[in-house]
Write a protein that holds these residues in place. Structure first.
Motif, PDB file in Angstrom:
ATOM      1  N   ASN A 152       0.834  -1.208   0.000  1.00 55.76           N
ATOM      2  CA  ASN A 152       0.000   0.000   0.000  1.00 55.76           C
ATOM      3  C   ASN A 152       0.866   1.254   0.000  1.00 55.76           C
ATOM      4  O   ASN A 152       0.543   2.250  -0.670  1.00 55.76           O
ATOM      5  N   THR A 153       1.993   1.201   0.737  1.00 52.35           N
ATOM      6  CA  THR A 153       2.902   2.365   0.744  1.00 52.35           C
ATOM      7  C   THR A 153       3.471   2.603  -0.645  1.00 52.35           C
ATOM      8  O   THR A 153       3.516   3.746  -1.139  1.00 52.35           O
ATOM      9  N   ALA A 154       3.897   1.545  -1.300  1.00 55.00           N
ATOM     10  CA  ALA A 154       4.434   1.682  -2.659  1.00 55.00           C
ATOM     11  C   ALA A 154       3.347   2.158  -3.620  1.00 55.00           C
ATOM     12  O   ALA A 154       3.600   2.961  -4.531  1.00 55.00           O
ATOM     13  N   PHE A 155       2.107   1.688  -3.411  1.00 54.67           N
ATOM     14  CA  PHE A 155       0.999   2.101  -4.278  1.00 54.67           C
ATOM     15  C   PHE A 155       0.718   3.596  -4.121  1.00 54.67           C
ATOM     16  O   PHE A 155       0.506   4.314  -5.108  1.00 54.67           O
ATOM     17  N   LEU A 156       0.715   4.077  -2.868  1.00 51.93           N
ATOM     18  CA  LEU A 156       0.464   5.500  -2.631  1.00 51.93           C
ATOM     19  C   LEU A 156       1.597   6.362  -3.184  1.00 51.93           C
ATOM     20  O   LEU A 156       1.357   7.458  -3.714  1.00 51.93           O
ATOM     21  N   ASP A 157       2.828   5.866  -3.069  1.00 51.91           N
ATOM     22  CA  ASP A 157       3.960   6.627  -3.629  1.00 51.91           C
ATOM     23  C   ASP A 157       3.854   6.714  -5.142  1.00 51.91           C
ATOM     24  O   ASP A 157       4.175   7.752  -5.748  1.00 51.91           O
ATOM     25  N   ALA A 158       3.394   5.639  -5.769  1.00 53.97           N
ATOM     26  CA  ALA A 158       3.318   5.623  -7.229  1.00 53.97           C
ATOM     27  C   ALA A 158       2.259   6.584  -7.751  1.00 53.97           C
ATOM     28  O   ALA A 158       2.382   7.088  -8.876  1.00 53.97           O
ATOM     29  N   ARG A 159       1.206   6.838  -6.956  1.00 56.33           N
ATOM     30  CA  ARG A 159       0.156   7.751  -7.434  1.00 56.33           C
ATOM     31  C   ARG A 159       0.091   9.027  -6.601  1.00 56.33           C
ATOM     32  O   ARG A 159      -0.956   9.650  -6.465  1.00 56.33           O
ATOM     33  N   ARG A 160       1.242   9.412  -6.051  1.00 55.16           N
ATOM     34  CA  ARG A 160       1.306  10.622  -5.239  1.00 55.16           C
ATOM     35  C   ARG A 160       0.918  11.833  -6.092  1.00 55.16           C
ATOM     36  O   ARG A 160       1.372  11.993  -7.228  1.00 55.16           O
ATOM     37  N   GLY A 161       0.104  12.677  -5.517  1.00 50.32           N
ATOM     38  CA  GLY A 161      -0.329  13.890  -6.215  1.00 50.32           C
ATOM     39  C   GLY A 161      -1.601  13.708  -7.020  1.00 50.32           C
ATOM     40  O   GLY A 161      -2.196  14.696  -7.468  1.00 50.32           O
ATOM     41  N   ASP A 162      -2.069  12.469  -7.193  1.00 52.04           N
ATOM     42  CA  ASP A 162      -3.285  12.223  -7.968  1.00 52.04           C
ATOM     43  C   ASP A 162      -4.477  12.196  -7.008  1.00 52.04           C
ATOM     44  O   ASP A 162      -4.612  11.290  -6.199  1.00 52.04           O
ATOM     45  N   THR A 163      -5.308  13.236  -7.088  1.00 50.41           N
ATOM     46  CA  THR A 163      -6.488  13.339  -6.207  1.00 50.41           C
ATOM     47  C   THR A 163      -7.793  13.210  -6.984  1.00 50.41           C
ATOM     48  O   THR A 163      -8.861  13.551  -6.483  1.00 50.41           O
ATOM     49  N   SER A 164      -7.721  12.705  -8.173  1.00 50.60           N
ATOM     50  CA  SER A 164      -8.913  12.638  -9.021  1.00 50.60           C
ATOM     51  C   SER A 164      -9.936  11.629  -8.508  1.00 50.60           C
ATOM     52  O   SER A 164     -11.123  11.735  -8.821  1.00 50.60           O
ATOM     53  N   THR A 165      -9.495  10.670  -7.743  1.00 53.20           N
ATOM     54  CA  THR A 165     -10.420   9.625  -7.265  1.00 53.20           C
ATOM     55  C   THR A 165     -10.663   9.707  -5.762  1.00 53.20           C
ATOM     56  O   THR A 165     -11.149   8.758  -5.159  1.00 53.20           O
ATOM     57  N   ARG A 166     -10.331  10.862  -5.158  1.00 55.56           N
ATOM     58  CA  ARG A 166     -10.421  10.962  -3.701  1.00 55.56           C
ATOM     59  C   ARG A 166     -11.860  10.754  -3.197  1.00 55.56           C
ATOM     60  O   ARG A 166     -12.105   9.974  -2.272  1.00 55.56           O
ATOM     61  N   GLU A 167     -12.813  11.456  -3.778  1.00 60.97           N
ATOM     62  CA  GLU A 167     -14.201  11.339  -3.323  1.00 60.97           C
ATOM     63  C   GLU A 167     -14.750   9.929  -3.557  1.00 60.97           C
ATOM     64  O   GLU A 167     -15.477   9.384  -2.722  1.00 60.97           O
ATOM     65  N   ARG A 168     -14.401   9.342  -4.677  1.00 58.99           N
ATOM     66  CA  ARG A 168     -14.872   7.978  -4.958  1.00 58.99           C
ATOM     67  C   ARG A 168     -14.253   6.980  -3.971  1.00 58.99           C
ATOM     68  O   ARG A 168     -14.918   6.056  -3.509  1.00 58.99           O
ATOM     69  N   GLU A 169     -12.984   7.186  -3.638  1.00 55.23           N
ATOM     70  CA  GLU A 169     -12.332   6.313  -2.658  1.00 55.23           C
ATOM     71  C   GLU A 169     -13.052   6.367  -1.317  1.00 55.23           C
ATOM     72  O   GLU A 169     -13.327   5.331  -0.689  1.00 55.23           O
ATOM     73  N   GLN A 170     -13.369   7.580  -0.882  1.00 59.71           N
ATOM     74  CA  GLN A 170     -14.017   7.734   0.419  1.00 59.71           C
ATOM     75  C   GLN A 170     -15.400   7.078   0.432  1.00 59.71           C
ATOM     76  O   GLN A 170     -15.783   6.427   1.412  1.00 59.71           O
ATOM     77  N   ALA A 171     -16.147   7.246  -0.661  1.00 63.59           N
ATOM     78  CA  ALA A 171     -17.484   6.650  -0.726  1.00 63.59           C
ATOM     79  C   ALA A 171     -17.408   5.124  -0.715  1.00 63.59           C
ATOM     80  O   ALA A 171     -18.144   4.452   0.015  1.00 63.59           O
ATOM     81  N   LEU A 172     -16.502   4.585  -1.545  1.00 63.82           N
ATOM     82  CA  LEU A 172     -16.368   3.134  -1.592  1.00 63.82           C
ATOM     83  C   LEU A 172     -15.895   2.571  -0.262  1.00 63.82           C
ATOM     84  O   LEU A 172     -16.381   1.537   0.209  1.00 63.82           O
TER      85      LEU A 172
END
Length: 674
Positions: free
Chosen positions: A526-546
């Motif tokens: 998960n840490t490596a996944f977050l580092d790979a998509r650092r700065g990408d907030t396009s799916t933030r609201e969808r992540e929270q809902a899911l």
């Protein structure tokens, strides 16, 4: 009989049941009554049983006659069947007359049925004579049939409408045929009509016999685990000490399985869910992999909740739990009220009679165990109340999300916002694949753990200790023949028996090690996944809902588990509270009986004391009166020795007598009496 007699199958079934009933009555008469050690009941004498047996057989034979009529068999055959029905009803009537238990209504009914079927048999025989051109015999049999019908109609008041209608119909038919037969014979055939004594006796066709069911004649052969009657009723009855030992073993086994092994596994699963929630998984990965629509995992979770009726099931479970709690609380309050009322009565008696006379122990001392148990049960209610509040609060926090999961897919799509498809770099795709692999391992671990828990519960449920306990009890009886068997002697057996769950318990450590390894790899992925998509907030609201929906699903499962535990707790508490209430009732009743007995004794003692004082007072008064009487007698005796008055010589002049004066009454003088 409730069998449908309009169909061949119904007739066959009813006939068989009547024969079986006759067989049971015959078995009672020939096998049961002779072996009875006491005098049989009045309605089980030989004549009554014989009458009932023939009555069952007559009704069974009547069904064969009815089927023959429906099937249109030959008149000669039907006549034979009807004649046998008449004989059986006649036998039943004869034995019924000799019985003291058969009512007169039944005897008249059987007499009517006897004549009814005698008439039916002669009518069918007459029809057979007509077919064989025996016109004289036809007339003779029709006349006899009419006589029998008239005899049956004499019992009309004891017959129901159906039988009476059949008799009247038969009479009309016989009368018409008799007129026709007599006219034809007198004008055409001119054959002699034989008297009844010259008529050949009708043959009989018996189709029934008493059949004893195998369940009655040989019941032991029908008993067994897989037999028709099942296992014997008391096959698992064991000595009391063995029963107590079995209960102790079952309690220890359940504690080991549920409170030790399964609780540890469920605790590990809860930690895993907390870790996923803290990492915002699998919401963050689902939002990236499927920016539009609903992820398959979410759809399956929603479908599972819908099938279980979602929020309605939770509310029903909570209502059932509250109902159980209210019942337990009512029983507990009744017990407390019994103790309170008894203590008040004791204190009132103590104030009334004083502590010197009222020297029995106080209620709290006489029932120290009950008062201690009172505090213990009250503590259970308070702890359970706190747990119930936590469950209600948990449901309140996640109710709107659980309702969403219970709704339609359209509602979920409206709640979960769509996002634009993110640019998947090679590194991001690689890290997402690793993270998905770790999540799949988590799912497999949970599924395997769930199956393990189910298998462990099934293993504990199938653990029947009674056979081995009986063997152990037999061994103890052989080794210690003069010693009574107690449950404490099975301790070594319990320890050996519970070792079969050691392997299941040992695997918990392996489960924990495997989960720690998966958790570490999951965190790294998960840490490596977050580092790979650092700065990408396009799916933030969808992540929270899911993620919120995923968390709601696990909370739903958690609440269901909590409610099941609560329901089991209150069911177990109900047994404890019921026993406690009964103990309090018994204690209060015994104390009240003792109170009345003590008060009665005190009243008797006080009454005896008053009687003693009164007797002493009466004795004292009597002796004082006797002394006064004695002194008075002495004084009178001393006075009797002297003259009654003293003789003195005259001294000086004698006194002159007063001169009377006469006056006249005047109204102004007033009136004076005396």
């Amino acid at each position: 009989m409730s069998a449908n007699r309009s169909s061949p199958e119904g007739l066959k079934s009813a006939c068989n049941l009547f024969c079986l009933a006759a067989g049971v009555i015959s078995h009672i008469r020939t096998e049961v009554v002779p072996e009875m050690r006491s005098t049989p009941p009045e309605d089980m004498d030989t004549m009554t049983l014989e009458s009932l047996e023939y009555l069952m057989l007559a009704q069974s034979q009547e069904l064969f006659w009815q089927k023959a009529v429906k099937d249109g068999l030959k008149d000669a055959t039907i006549a034979k069947l009807a004649a046998k029905v008449s004989d059986l009803y006649s036998e039943a009537q004869d034995y019924g007359v000799k019985s003291d238990s058969i009512s007169s209504e039944w005897i008249h009914h059987m007499s009517a049925k006897h004549h009814h079927f005698a008439a039916a048999a002669q009518f069918r025989a007459a029809c057979d004579c007509l077919e064989k051109r025996k016109y004289g015999e036809e007339v003779a049999r029709l006349r006899d049939s009419l006589i029998c019908v008239n005899e049956a109609l004499k019992e009309a008041r004891y017959l129901n409408k159906v039988v009476l209608s059949d008799l009247n119909g038969l009479k009309n038919k016989v009368s018409e045929d008799l007129k026709t037969a007599e006219k034809d014979n007198d004008t055409i055939y001119l054959l002699p009509v034989p008297p009844k004594s010259d008529l050949k006796t009708l043959d009989r066709a018996s189709m029934v016999a008493s059949k004893v069911p195998p369940e009655v004649s040989d019941p032991l052969s029908m008993l067994g685990e897989n037999s028709e009657l099942g296992r014997p009723l008391f096959s698992k009855l064991v000595p009391y000490s063995v029963h107590v030992a079995a209960s102790i073993y079952a309690d220890r086994r359940d504690r080991l399985v549920n409170n030790t092994i399964i609780d540890e596994l469920e605790s590990l699963t809860a930690k895993l869910h907390d870790l996923l929630q803290s990492l915002n998984l699998p919401g963050s990965l689902q939002a990236l992999e499927k920016p539009l629509g609903l992820p398959p995992t979410l759809i399956s979770h929603a479908e599972e909740i819908r099938q279980q009726d979602g929020i309605n099931r939770l509310q029903r479970s909570m209502a059932e739990t509250e109902k159980l709690k209210a019942g337990d609380k009512a029983a507990y309050e009744e017990a407390v009220e019994n103790l309170r009322a008894e203590a008040a009565e004791d204190e009132q008696a103590r104030r009334k009679h004083g502590t010197d006379r009222w020297n029995r122990p106080k209620s709290s001392e006489a029932a120290a165990q009950l008062y201690s148990q009172n505090k213990e049960i009250d503590g259970y209610f308070k702890t359970a109340g706190n747990s119930d509040s936590l469950v209600r609060e948990k449901l309140k926090q996640h109710e709107h999300l659980i309702r969403l999961l219970s709704g339609t897919d359209r509602d979920l799509e409206d709640f979960v916002p769509s996002s634009r498809r993110a640019t998947m770099t090679a590194k991001l795709e690689r890290e997402a694949s690793k993270l998905r692999s770790c999540l799949n391992e988590v799912n497999r671990l949970e599924s395997r753990r769930k199956r393990k828990i189910e298998n462990l519960k099934a293993k504990a449920k199938a653990d029947d200790v009674n056979p081995d306990l009986l063997k152990e009890a037999a061994r103890l009886e052989r080794e210690y023949p003069m010693q009574a068997i107690e449950a404490v002697q099975f301790e070594d057996f319990f320890e050996t028996r519970l070792q079969r769950y050691d392997t299941d318990h040992a695997t918990n450590k392996e489960e924990q090690e495997e989960q720690d390894d998966i958790s570490t790899r999951l965190q790294h992925a998960n840490t490596a996944f977050l580092d790979a998509r650092r700065g990408d907030t396009s799916t933030r609201e969808r992540e929270q809902a899911l993620q919120s929906l995923e968390n709601a699903y696990y909370k739903y499962k958690e609440i269901i588990s909590n409610l099941d535990v609560g329901r089991k707790f209150y069911n177990d508490l109900a047994k404890m509270v019921a026993r406690y209430r009964d103990d309090c009732r018994t204690f209060a009743y015994q104390r009240r009986a003792d109170l009345r007995a003590r008060e009665s004794d005190l009243v008797s003692q006080l009454s005896g004391l008053n009687l003693s004082n009164n007797s002493h007072y009466n004795n004292s008064s009597s002796s004082s009166s006797q002394q006064q009487s004695h002194l008075l007698q002495q004084e009178r005796q001393s006075q009797g020795q002297q003259p009654p008055y003293a003789v003195r010589p005259p001294q000086g002049e004698p006194l002159a007598a007063p001169t009377p004066t006469r006056t006249t009454w005047d109204p102004n003088m007033g009136i004076k009496f005396g």
